[in-house]
Design a protein around this motif. Structure first.
Motif, mmCIF file in Angstrom:
data_model
loop_
_atom_site.group_PDB
_atom_site.id
_atom_site.type_symbol
_atom_site.label_atom_id
_atom_site.label_comp_id
_atom_site.label_asym_id
_atom_site.label_seq_id
_atom_site.Cartn_x
_atom_site.Cartn_y
_atom_site.Cartn_z
ATOM 1 N N LEU A 1 8.707 4.872 0.877
ATOM 2 C CA LEU A 1 7.676 4.947 1.906
ATOM 3 C C LEU A 1 7.212 3.553 2.292
ATOM 4 C CD1 LEU A 1 5.599 6.643 3.588
ATOM 5 C CD2 LEU A 1 4.058 6.383 1.643
ATOM 6 N N GLY A 2 7.017 2.709 1.282
ATOM 7 C CA GLY A 2 6.529 1.362 1.554
ATOM 8 C C GLY A 2 7.466 0.569 2.435
ATOM 9 N N VAL B 1 -2.106 1.246 9.231
ATOM 10 C CA VAL B 1 -2.699 2.355 8.472
ATOM 11 C C VAL B 1 -2.137 3.684 8.967
ATOM 12 C CG1 VAL B 1 -4.838 3.508 7.835
ATOM 13 C CG2 VAL B 1 -4.785 1.024 8.049
ATOM 14 N N MET B 2 -1.986 3.813 10.270
ATOM 15 C CA MET B 2 -1.471 5.063 10.834
ATOM 16 C C MET B 2 -0.039 5.318 10.382
ATOM 17 S SD MET B 2 -2.646 7.471 12.731
ATOM 18 C CE MET B 2 -1.875 9.000 13.251
ATOM 19 N N LEU B 3 0.764 4.265 10.309
ATOM 20 C CA LEU B 3 2.154 4.422 9.875
ATOM 21 C C LEU B 3 2.232 4.922 8.440
ATOM 22 C CD1 LEU B 3 3.797 1.254 11.462
ATOM 23 C CD2 LEU B 3 4.402 3.628 11.960
ATOM 24 N N LEU B 4 1.319 4.458 7.602
ATOM 25 C CA LEU B 4 1.303 4.930 6.214
ATOM 26 C C LEU B 4 1.037 6.431 6.145
ATOM 27 C CD1 LEU B 4 -0.692 1.956 4.672
ATOM 28 C CD2 LEU B 4 1.676 2.569 4.124
ATOM 29 N N LEU B 5 0.080 6.886 6.928
ATOM 30 C CA LEU B 5 -0.247 8.322 6.929
ATOM 31 C C LEU B 5 0.885 9.145 7.543
ATOM 32 C CD1 LEU B 5 -4.005 7.992 7.920
ATOM 33 C CD2 LEU B 5 -3.101 8.653 5.680
ATOM 34 N N VAL B 6 1.464 8.634 8.622
ATOM 35 C CA VAL B 6 2.602 9.331 9.229
ATOM 36 C C VAL B 6 3.769 9.385 8.244
ATOM 37 C CG1 VAL B 6 4.346 9.207 11.057
ATOM 38 C CG2 VAL B 6 1.939 8.790 11.600
ATOM 39 N N GLY B 7 3.992 8.281 7.548
ATOM 40 C CA GLY B 7 5.065 8.252 6.555
ATOM 41 C C GLY B 7 4.852 9.266 5.444
ATOM 42 N N LEU B 8 3.617 9.420 4.995
ATOM 43 C CA LEU B 8 3.308 10.423 3.964
ATOM 44 C C LEU B 8 3.579 11.835 4.466
ATOM 45 C CD1 LEU B 8 0.005 8.897 2.527
ATOM 46 C CD2 LEU B 8 2.142 9.255 1.254
ATOM 47 N N VAL B 9 3.264 12.079 5.735
ATOM 48 C CA VAL B 9 3.523 13.399 6.316
ATOM 49 C C VAL B 9 5.023 13.649 6.393
ATOM 50 C CG1 VAL B 9 3.347 14.791 8.411
ATOM 51 C CG2 VAL B 9 1.359 13.510 7.590
ATOM 52 N N PHE B 10 5.775 12.683 6.892
ATOM 53 C CA PHE B 10 7.221 12.846 7.004
ATOM 54 C C PHE B 10 7.846 13.090 5.629
ATOM 55 C CE2 PHE B 10 8.339 10.621 11.266
ATOM 56 C CZ PHE B 10 7.584 11.572 11.922
ATOM 57 N N ARG B 11 7.332 12.406 4.629
ATOM 58 C CA ARG B 11 7.869 12.596 3.285
ATOM 59 C C ARG B 11 7.626 14.011 2.783
ATOM 60 N NH1 ARG B 11 5.438 9.984 -2.166
ATOM 61 N NH2 ARG B 11 3.845 11.477 -1.536
ATOM 62 N N ALA B 12 6.508 14.620 3.237
ATOM 63 C CA ALA B 12 6.163 15.970 2.779
ATOM 64 C C ALA B 12 6.890 17.068 3.545
ATOM 65 C CB ALA B 12 4.647 16.178 2.892
ATOM 66 N N VAL B 13 7.392 16.754 4.745
ATOM 67 C CA VAL B 13 8.104 17.763 5.543
ATOM 68 C C VAL B 13 9.476 18.005 4.918
ATOM 69 C CG1 VAL B 13 9.092 18.302 7.792
ATOM 70 C CG2 VAL B 13 6.888 17.116 7.649
ATOM 71 N N PRO B 14 9.790 19.215 4.502
ATOM 72 C CA PRO B 14 11.048 19.478 3.787
ATOM 73 C C PRO B 14 12.288 19.026 4.557
ATOM 74 C CG PRO B 14 9.577 21.367 3.628
ATOM 75 C CD PRO B 14 8.940 20.410 4.600
ATOM 76 N N SER B 15 12.312 19.272 5.856
ATOM 77 C CA SER B 15 13.512 18.953 6.629
ATOM 78 C C SER B 15 13.747 17.464 6.771
ATOM 79 C CB SER B 15 13.408 19.576 8.026
ATOM 80 O OG SER B 15 12.277 19.067 8.713
ATOM 81 N N ILE C 1 0.841 -1.202 0.000
ATOM 82 C CA ILE C 1 0.000 0.000 0.000
ATOM 83 C C ILE C 1 0.875 1.251 0.000
ATOM 84 C CG2 ILE C 1 -1.706 1.324 1.315
ATOM 85 C CD1 ILE C 1 -2.753 -1.409 2.357
ATOM 86 N N GLY C 2 1.896 1.251 0.848
ATOM 87 C CA GLY C 2 2.801 2.395 0.903
ATOM 88 C C GLY C 2 3.477 2.653 -0.431
ATOM 89 N N LYS C 3 3.852 1.580 -1.116
ATOM 90 C CA LYS C 3 4.474 1.714 -2.436
ATOM 91 C C LYS C 3 3.524 2.380 -3.426
ATOM 92 C CE LYS C 3 6.244 -1.224 -6.190
ATOM 93 N NZ LYS C 3 6.490 -2.628 -6.604
ATOM 94 N N ASP C 4 2.251 2.030 -3.360
ATOM 95 C CA ASP C 4 1.269 2.597 -4.299
ATOM 96 C C ASP C 4 0.927 4.053 -3.985
ATOM 97 O OD1 ASP C 4 1.135 0.364 -5.823
ATOM 98 O OD2 ASP C 4 -0.801 -0.338 -5.082
#
Length: 492
Positions: free
Chosen positions: A116-117, A315-329, A107-110
């Motif tokens: 992320l996955g 599921v929560m880890l996927l959403l947290v991972g997406l947020v971390f990926r979006a944070v520039p730092s 799911i993370g890969k998709d």
């Protein structure tokens, strides 16, 4: 040194390689716990229920516990195939963890790419295996192993026959952990809403119908053996009514679940405000809705134990991972060798357990350890009378001694004082005190196994604890103490 995560996308990884890696990681973390008597008391209860099924007794007929039947079927299947093997049960538990983590990867890969996955899958493996009593095989482990591939199918496919497979998986999810029905219900409503919003109503309703048919098919399969034996009412009472009553009894408090819910809600509000999550994206909406459904089930039950969180981690880890990926730092940071040391120290519980089992092997000649194993061994070695034995603690001992709990409600010792369960378990007693008096005064166990602690039951059961303590002191003597276990023998 600057480490650029954007250049580490793991593009060359094949699915089978990822699955093998996740299984080996889970195995490394969980392997030293394969030899424990029990890690959580629920696991011992599932084993007893599975053993009873192997011997020809449907769940809830001979023994009783508050879980749907697929949980017990998992344990029954392993016991049927491999006999009484802690190692077999826990290896299959490791496989279950790897399956959940693998579909977290898929799911993370998709939704966010290979990087992320793989990182969310690794985190999922760790969080399902460490910090508390998660090294055992819990119903939460089994339920999310069905739920995550179902979510993957819904995200990936848009054909009714794939939705029927997702429905089957969701039926297995609910018949393993009933509270996840809330998450599945809100997911269904979300899919209906999306079919309206995307003007694909015909296809959307067709998919939902087959999703529902798949889930209902599984549920009816679990009813079938009860129907054939004229026990449909028992299935209904044990699988549906008892969990609802248990949730309504609300042994916890909103204050117990509120901090966790507020932290998660606060995280999403922050991510929305910073635009780190695109809540207009269908996939993110779907994952978010599932988190909401699971949180609602926690609020409904009024309690969050550590192993409950297994349901929300993937599921929560996927959403947290997406947020971390979006944070520039977070995209670039300076690599420091100390970070590697921190990562190596994460499974500290496993290192300590590896040391403990090696020490135990050197001292006692076996890797298997714990009072639940050593107490039955002492009883067997000393030929003690086990004609009617009561485990108020370490009840995995029933399994090792080929014995059964003395009453259905006492299959899990904590259920003895859960009066709201009595009408559904088949006991004729009306109160916890009546059940305790029946066990001690009428059955009069030859041996009672307790733990060296102040209370035998939950601390709020003041009168029940006081009566049990007084009765045992008057009519039993402690003949052996093994670590924290006390073996009490009835006075003649």
């Amino acid at each position: 040194m600057v480490f650029d995560f954007r250049k580490t996308n793991f593009y060359g990884l094949k699915s089978r390689t990822v699955f093998l890696f996740l299984f080996l990681l889970a195995f490394f973390i969980r392997a030293p716990f394969f030899f424990r008597d029990y890690i959580d008391r629920d696991e011992s209860t599932f084993i007893l229920m599975g053993q009873s099924w192997v011997e020809g007794h449907l769940p809830y007929t001979e023994l009783w516990d508050l879980k749907p039947p697929i949980t017990f079927l998992f344990f029954a299947g392993i016991i049927y195939a491999f006999g009484k093997s802690f190692i077999a049960i826990r290896i299959f538990g490791t496989l279950v963890v790897a399956i959940t983590s693998f579909f977290t990867f898929k799911i993370g890969k998709d939704v966010g790419g290979n990087k992320l996955g793989i990182w969310t899958a690794i985190a999922c493996t760790v969080l399902q295996s460490l910090f508390g009593s998660l090294q055992g095989v819990m119903s939460e482990h089994l339920s999310v192993a069905f739920l995550m591939p179902a979510i993957f199918i819904i995200l990936k496919c848009n054909k009714y026959y794939w939705y029927s497979l997702a429905g089957i998986l969701m039926g297995l999810t609910v018949m393993t952990k009933l509270n996840l029905a809330y998450a599945i219900l809100v997911l269904g409503l979300f899919l209906l809403y999306r079919s309206f919003a995307e003007k694909k109503l015909k296809q959307g309703i067709l998919n939902l119908v087959f999703l529902a048919l798949g889930a209902v098919f599984v549920i009816l399969l679990t009813v079938l053996p009860y129907y054939q034996n004229d026990l449909t009412a028992l299935w209904w009472q044990s699988v549906i009514l008892a969990p609802l009553e248990y949730a309504s009894a609300n042994r916890g408090s909103l204050l117990d679940v509120l901090p966790t819910c507020l932290i998660i809600i606060g995280f999403f509000l922050w991510a929305w405000k910073k635009k780190y999550l695109d809540f207009k994206n269908r996939n993110i909406q779907l994952l978010f809705i599932i988190v909401v459904g699971i949180l609602f089930s926690f609020v409904r039950g009024g309690k969050i134990n550590g192993h409950y969180l297994i349901q929300i981690y993937p599921v929560m880890l996927l959403l947290v991972g997406l947020v971390f990926r979006a944070v520039p730092s977070m995209n670039r940071f300076k690599w420091n060798p100390y970070y590697a040391l921190i990562l190596l120290l994460v499974p500290i519980e496993s290192y300590l357990e590896y040391y403990a089992i090696i020490k135990h092997k050197a001292e006692k000649g076996t890797f298997f350890n714990g009072e639940g194993i050593e107490v039955p061994q002492y009883i067997t070695d000393n030929h003690l009378d086990t004609s009617n034995i009561l485990f108020l603690e370490y009840h995995i001992g029933y399994w090792l001694l080929d014995k059964k709990p003395l009453t259905k409600i006492s299959t899990h010792p904590s259920n003895i004082c859960k009066v709201e369960m009595f009408p559904y378990s088949g006991t004729t007693r009306k109160t916890a005190m009546a059940e305790i008096k029946f066990l001690l005064e009428e059955i009069q166990p030859t041996l009672v196994i307790t733990r060296d602690k102040k209370n035998f039951f939950a601390k709020e059961n003041v009168s029940e604890n006081a009566f049990t303590r007084k009765y045992l002191n008057q009519h039993y003597r402690i003949i052996k103490v093994i670590d924290h276990a006390e073996i009490r023998q009835r006075l003649k």
